[in-house]
Design a protein around this motif. Structure first.
Motif, PDB file in Angstrom:
ATOM      1  N   HIS A   4       0.725  -1.232  -0.008  1.00 38.40           N
ATOM      2  CA  HIS A   4       0.079   0.072  -0.166  1.00 38.40           C
ATOM      3  C   HIS A   4       0.627   1.228  -0.259  1.00 38.40           C
ATOM      4  N   ASN A   5       2.130   1.226   0.578  1.00 43.81           N
ATOM      5  CA  ASN A   5       2.814   2.479   0.372  1.00 43.81           C
ATOM      6  C   ASN A   5       3.722   2.299  -0.697  1.00 43.81           C
ATOM      7  N   SER A   6       3.521   1.393  -1.801  1.00 41.24           N
ATOM      8  CA  SER A   6       4.344   1.433  -2.881  1.00 41.24           C
ATOM      9  C   SER A   6       3.896   2.420  -3.971  1.00 41.24           C
ATOM     10  N   ALA A   7       4.901   2.968  -4.866  1.00 38.66           N
ATOM     11  CA  ALA A   7       4.711   3.775  -5.692  1.00 38.66           C
ATOM     12  C   ALA A   7       3.531   2.947  -6.893  1.00 38.66           C
ATOM     13  N   GLU A   8       3.669   1.973  -7.102  1.00 38.77           N
ATOM     14  CA  GLU A   8       2.842   1.126  -7.917  1.00 38.77           C
ATOM     15  C   GLU A   8       1.489   0.715  -7.519  1.00 38.77           C
ATOM     16  N   SER A   9       1.345   0.871  -6.222  1.00 39.14           N
ATOM     17  CA  SER A   9       0.043   0.595  -5.603  1.00 39.14           C
ATOM     18  C   SER A   9      -1.250   0.983  -6.294  1.00 39.14           C
ATOM     19  N   PRO A  10      -2.177   0.544  -6.837  1.00 35.02           N
ATOM     20  CA  PRO A  10      -3.347   1.098  -7.617  1.00 35.02           C
ATOM     21  C   PRO A  10      -4.135   1.830  -6.616  1.00 35.02           C
ATOM     22  N   ILE A  11      -4.230   1.556  -5.508  1.00 36.62           N
ATOM     23  CA  ILE A  11      -4.892   2.189  -4.329  1.00 36.62           C
ATOM     24  C   ILE A  11      -4.269   3.281  -3.832  1.00 36.62           C
ATOM     25  N   TYR A  12      -3.017   3.577  -3.602  1.00 33.38           N
ATOM     26  CA  TYR A  12      -2.464   4.794  -2.955  1.00 33.38           C
ATOM     27  C   TYR A  12      -1.151   5.198  -3.799  1.00 33.38           C
ATOM     28  N   LYS A  13      -1.459   5.477  -5.015  1.00 32.91           N
ATOM     29  CA  LYS A  13      -0.285   5.910  -5.967  1.00 32.91           C
ATOM     30  C   LYS A  13       0.313   7.155  -5.681  1.00 32.91           C
ATOM     31  N   VAL A  22      -1.646  16.645  -4.745  1.00 29.03           N
ATOM     32  CA  VAL A  22      -2.655  16.801  -3.778  1.00 29.03           C
ATOM     33  C   VAL A  22      -3.883  15.456  -3.884  1.00 29.03           C
ATOM     34  N   ASP A  23      -4.077  15.136  -5.073  1.00 31.59           N
ATOM     35  CA  ASP A  23      -4.689  13.858  -5.187  1.00 31.59           C
ATOM     36  C   ASP A  23      -4.030  12.698  -4.566  1.00 31.59           C
ATOM     37  N   SER A  24      -2.840  12.325  -4.650  1.00 28.40           N
ATOM     38  CA  SER A  24      -2.019  11.331  -4.065  1.00 28.40           C
ATOM     39  C   SER A  24      -2.268  11.633  -2.614  1.00 28.40           C
ATOM     40  N   LEU A  26      -4.708  13.308  -0.827  1.00 29.64           N
ATOM     41  CA  LEU A  26      -6.127  12.648  -0.342  1.00 29.64           C
ATOM     42  C   LEU A  26      -6.201  11.281  -0.272  1.00 29.64           C
ATOM     43  N   ASP A  27      -5.666  10.571  -1.446  1.00 35.04           N
ATOM     44  CA  ASP A  27      -5.744   8.976  -1.497  1.00 35.04           C
ATOM     45  C   ASP A  27      -5.011   8.587  -0.266  1.00 35.04           C
ATOM     46  N   HIS A  28      -3.944   8.811   0.127  1.00 31.99           N
ATOM     47  CA  HIS A  28      -3.165   8.456   1.385  1.00 31.99           C
ATOM     48  C   HIS A  28      -3.864   8.737   2.540  1.00 31.99           C
ATOM     49  N   PHE A  29      -4.083   9.740   2.822  1.00 33.83           N
ATOM     50  CA  PHE A  29      -4.570  10.273   3.895  1.00 33.83           C
ATOM     51  C   PHE A  29      -5.850   9.657   4.538  1.00 33.83           C
ATOM     52  N   ASN A  30      -6.765   9.685   3.388  1.00 36.97           N
ATOM     53  CA  ASN A  30      -8.246   9.164   3.647  1.00 36.97           C
ATOM     54  C   ASN A  30      -8.215   7.695   3.388  1.00 36.97           C
ATOM     55  N   SER A  31      -6.986   6.929   3.393  1.00 43.09           N
ATOM     56  CA  SER A  31      -6.995   5.509   3.751  1.00 43.09           C
ATOM     57  C   SER A  31      -7.008   5.219   4.998  1.00 43.09           C
ATOM     58  N   ARG A  32      -6.743   6.138   5.989  1.00 47.24           N
ATOM     59  CA  ARG A  32      -6.534   6.194   7.317  1.00 47.24           C
ATOM     60  C   ARG A  32      -5.761   5.005   7.786  1.00 47.24           C
ATOM     61  N   ALA A  36       0.165   3.184   4.790  1.00 41.20           N
ATOM     62  CA  ALA A  36      -0.014   3.707   3.400  1.00 41.20           C
ATOM     63  C   ALA A  36       0.484   5.343   3.497  1.00 41.20           C
ATOM     64  N   MET A  37       0.041   6.001   4.381  1.00 41.28           N
ATOM     65  CA  MET A  37       0.379   7.398   4.538  1.00 41.28           C
ATOM     66  C   MET A  37       1.937   7.667   4.786  1.00 41.28           C
ATOM     67  N   LEU A  38       2.564   6.662   5.341  1.00 39.56           N
ATOM     68  CA  LEU A  38       4.081   7.106   5.618  1.00 39.56           C
ATOM     69  C   LEU A  38       4.710   6.831   4.369  1.00 39.56           C
ATOM     70  N   GLY A  39       4.288   6.310   3.210  1.00 34.12           N
ATOM     71  CA  GLY A  39       4.747   5.993   1.933  1.00 34.12           C
ATOM     72  C   GLY A  39       4.670   7.470   1.145  1.00 34.12           C
ATOM     73  N   PHE A  40       3.745   8.060   1.466  1.00 35.76           N
ATOM     74  CA  PHE A  40       3.571   9.414   0.961  1.00 35.76           C
ATOM     75  C   PHE A  40       4.886  10.245   1.404  1.00 35.76           C
ATOM     76  N   TYR A  41       5.584  10.221   2.530  1.00 33.35           N
ATOM     77  CA  TYR A  41       6.773  10.886   2.873  1.00 33.35           C
ATOM     78  C   TYR A  41       8.407  10.273   2.544  1.00 33.35           C
ATOM     79  N   GLU A  42       8.924  11.201   2.601  1.00 25.24           N
ATOM     80  CA  GLU A  42      10.559  10.986   2.386  1.00 25.24           C
ATOM     81  C   GLU A  42      10.871  10.306   3.861  1.00 25.24           C
TER      82      GLU A  42
END
Length: 141
Positions: A4-13, A22-24, A26-32, A36-42
């Motif tokens: 889920h925190n992978s760049a290739e994940s279809p759910i949390y790209k 911004v869309d990314s 939203l997808d990551h945060f709203n997964s709660r 997954a959300m940590l994959g959005f950060y360096e």
């Protein structure tokens, strides 16, 4: 949640353009989903918490995210500005978490953030500095 925190994940790209950040988010945060959300950060990202203290790295960011996710509510974001160069982007976002939380209490948290993202060698954009209350004036005393 493997993948889920992978760049290739279809759910949390992750975004491949500054405009997609911004869309990314939203997808990551709203997964709660913290992982997954940590994959959005360096890996060495910094976020500024509600007290104005910087928190560095995914372990400290995870602690901060637990508070926001604890409400069980989605975030809504209005993108005010995205400024970018080759591999850096500055974002100004208005956001809100509003509704009835998991504990039955009303939640109304809003802010205007000042965030920064960078494009990694893999071509994906990740947050490296998040300041969710970026334009909020904090007490000097």
């Amino acid at each position: 949640m493997e993948g889920h925190n992978s760049a290739e994940s279809p759910i949390y790209k992750l975004a491949t353009t500054p405009e997609g950040i911004v869309d990314s988010l939203l997808d990551h945060f709203n997964s709660r989903d913290i992982e997954a959300m940590l994959g959005f950060y360096e890996d060495d990202a910094v976020i500024i918490n509600t007290s104005g203290e910087p928190k560095r790295g995914k372990t400290e960011i995870a602690r901060e995210l637990q508070q926001s996710f604890g409400f069980g509510l989605p975030i809504k974001i209005v993108n005010r500005n995205v400024y970018s160069t080759d591999n850096l982007a500055a974002l100004v976002l208005e956001w809100k978490i509003v509704g009835t939380g998991n504990n039955g209490e009303k939640v109304n948290i809003t802010g205007t953030s000042s965030d920064y993202a960078k494009k990694g060698p893999d071509g994906y954009w990740r947050c490296w500095f998040g300041n969710p209350f970026g334009v909020q004036v904090r007490s000097l005393f």
